[in-house]
Design an enzyme around this catalytic site. Structure first.
Site, PDB file in Angstrom:
ATOM      1  N   ASN A 239       3.960  -0.700   2.641  1.00 16.56           N
ATOM      2  CA  ASN A 239       3.644  -2.016   3.186  1.00 16.56           C
ATOM      3  C   ASN A 239       4.920  -2.591   3.792  1.00 16.56           C
ATOM      4  OD1 ASN A 239       0.945  -1.951   2.294  1.00 16.56           O
ATOM      5  ND2 ASN A 239       1.574  -2.580   0.240  1.00 16.56           N
TER       6      ASN A 239
ATOM      7  N   HIS B  19       4.113   3.583  -1.910  1.00 19.40           N
ATOM      8  CA  HIS B  19       3.106   3.676  -2.971  1.00 19.40           C
ATOM      9  C   HIS B  19       2.459   5.054  -2.862  1.00 19.40           C
ATOM     10  CE1 HIS B  19       2.638  -0.822  -3.672  1.00 19.40           C
ATOM     11  NE2 HIS B  19       3.173  -0.836  -2.460  1.00 19.40           N
TER      12      HIS B  19
ATOM     13  N   HIS C  55       9.766   0.803  -0.448  1.00 20.97           N
ATOM     14  CA  HIS C  55       9.071   1.647  -1.431  1.00 20.97           C
ATOM     15  C   HIS C  55       7.827   2.237  -0.801  1.00 20.97           C
ATOM     16  CE1 HIS C  55       7.700  -2.517  -1.863  1.00 20.97           C
ATOM     17  NE2 HIS C  55       6.509  -2.054  -2.171  1.00 20.97           N
TER      18      HIS C  55
ATOM     19  N   GLY D 255       1.346  -7.254   3.427  1.00 16.37           N
ATOM     20  CA  GLY D 255       1.363  -7.684   2.031  1.00 16.37           C
ATOM     21  C   GLY D 255       2.576  -7.228   1.254  1.00 16.37           C
ATOM     22  N   GLN D 256       3.672  -6.900   1.952  1.00 14.68           N
ATOM     23  CA  GLN D 256       4.882  -6.496   1.224  1.00 14.68           C
ATOM     24  C   GLN D 256       5.361  -7.648   0.354  1.00 14.68           C
ATOM     25  OE1 GLN D 256       8.200  -5.184   3.643  1.00 14.68           O
ATOM     26  NE2 GLN D 256       9.413  -4.592   1.844  1.00 14.68           N
ATOM     27  N   SER D 257       5.496  -7.392  -0.943  1.00 15.19           N
ATOM     28  CA  SER D 257       5.918  -8.457  -1.864  1.00 15.19           C
ATOM     29  C   SER D 257       7.291  -8.201  -2.463  1.00 15.19           C
ATOM     30  CB  SER D 257       4.884  -8.636  -2.984  1.00 15.19           C
ATOM     31  OG  SER D 257       4.754  -7.453  -3.737  1.00 15.19           O
TER      32      SER D 257
ATOM     33  N   ASP E  42       3.808   2.098 -11.115  1.00 14.89           N
ATOM     34  CA  ASP E  42       3.632   0.691 -10.757  1.00 14.89           C
ATOM     35  C   ASP E  42       3.196  -0.086 -12.005  1.00 14.89           C
ATOM     36  OD1 ASP E  42       3.046  -0.869  -7.797  1.00 14.89           O
ATOM     37  OD2 ASP E  42       2.278  -1.816  -9.629  1.00 14.89           O
ATOM     38  N   ILE E  43       3.744  -1.278 -12.160  1.00 13.98           N
ATOM     39  CA  ILE E  43       3.453  -2.105 -13.335  1.00 13.98           C
ATOM     40  C   ILE E  43       2.010  -2.626 -13.306  1.00 13.98           C
ATOM     41  CG2 ILE E  43       4.154  -4.376 -12.439  1.00 13.98           C
ATOM     42  CD1 ILE E  43       5.830  -4.697 -15.021  1.00 13.98           C
TER      43      ILE E  43
HETATM   44  P1  5GP Z   1       4.305  -4.343  -2.227  1.00 12.21           P
HETATM   45  O1  5GP Z   1       3.287  -5.433  -2.392  1.00 12.21           O
HETATM   46  O2  5GP Z   1       5.673  -4.920  -1.946  1.00 12.21           O
HETATM   47  O3  5GP Z   1       3.895  -3.262  -1.279  1.00 12.21           O
HETATM   48  O4  5GP Z   1       4.355  -3.615  -3.638  1.00 12.21           O
HETATM   49  C1  5GP Z   1       5.135  -4.025  -4.700  1.00 12.21           C
HETATM   50  C2  5GP Z   1       4.617  -3.304  -5.918  1.00 12.21           C
HETATM   51  O5  5GP Z   1       5.595  -3.366  -6.920  1.00 12.21           O
HETATM   52  C3  5GP Z   1       3.335  -3.903  -6.514  1.00 12.21           C
HETATM   53  O6  5GP Z   1       2.332  -2.913  -6.560  1.00 12.21           O
HETATM   54  C4  5GP Z   1       3.772  -4.380  -7.911  1.00 12.21           C
HETATM   55  O7  5GP Z   1       2.767  -4.190  -8.870  1.00 12.21           O
HETATM   56  C5  5GP Z   1       4.989  -3.523  -8.174  1.00 12.21           C
HETATM   57  N1  5GP Z   1       6.000  -4.145  -9.020  1.00 12.21           N
HETATM   58  C6  5GP Z   1       6.542  -5.384  -8.849  1.00 12.21           C
HETATM   59  N2  5GP Z   1       7.475  -5.615  -9.787  1.00 12.21           N
HETATM   60  C7  5GP Z   1       7.533  -4.487 -10.556  1.00 12.21           C
HETATM   61  C8  5GP Z   1       8.317  -4.125 -11.697  1.00 12.21           C
HETATM   62  O8  5GP Z   1       9.169  -4.869 -12.193  1.00 12.21           O
HETATM   63  N3  5GP Z   1       8.098  -2.897 -12.228  1.00 12.21           N
HETATM   64  C9  5GP Z   1       7.176  -2.022 -11.703  1.00 12.21           C
HETATM   65  N4  5GP Z   1       7.036  -0.836 -12.311  1.00 12.21           N
HETATM   66  N5  5GP Z   1       6.422  -2.336 -10.628  1.00 12.21           N
HETATM   67  C10 5GP Z   1       6.602  -3.556 -10.066  1.00 12.21           C
END
Ligand code: 5GP
Ligand code: ZN
Length: 115
Positions: free
Chosen positions: A88, A103, A101, A94-96, A31-32
């Protein structure tokens, strides 16, 4: 592939990521913005928006994702201390990023219930 999807672009090699493992249907990368010492994302190569799009025919994909998570937890050494696998799904969770995916989180003590 969805050209506007950040994870499709990582799968396609168009956007760099710290890729740890690729299997037939799954890619895993760090994760970034890590929320724990181990914070790995496991994504299907296929663009599925969330768990809501899992259906018949995805059984082996889910097994592949979970097996990859177990192996990556061992590779990072968090199998000894414990780890969490989270997907998520939707706004309240909080899915963004709207590409399915999991985690994989570990390496620190985590609270329950999650915030
Ligand atoms: P969500 O909030 O959808 O469950 O998680 C999305 C995750 O993707 C976040 O933890 C965010 O830091 C990670 N993320 C978003 N864009 C990128 C990216 O371009 N590269 C990587 N490695 N992680 C990303
Ligand atoms: Zn995608």
């Amino acid at each position: 592939m969805d050209a506007d999807c950040p994870f499709c672009r990582i799968v396609a090699g168009e956007v760099p990521a710290q890729i740890l493992r690729q299997t037939e249907h799954v890619v895993a990368f760090r994760d970034i913005n890590p929320q724990a010492p181990t914070h790995i994302l496991l994504v299907p190569k296929e663009h599925l928006r969330s768990l809501e799009e899992i259906g018949e025919g995805h059984e082996s994909l889910l097994v592949e994702m979970i097996q990859a998570a177990v192996q990556l937890a061992r590779a990072d050494g968090v199998d000894r201390t414990g780890w969490r696998l989270v997907a998520n799904t939707g706004a309240d969770a909080g899915q963004s990023v709207h590409h399915l995916h999991f985690h994989l989180l570990g390496g620190r003590r985590m609270a329950w219930p999650p915030g």
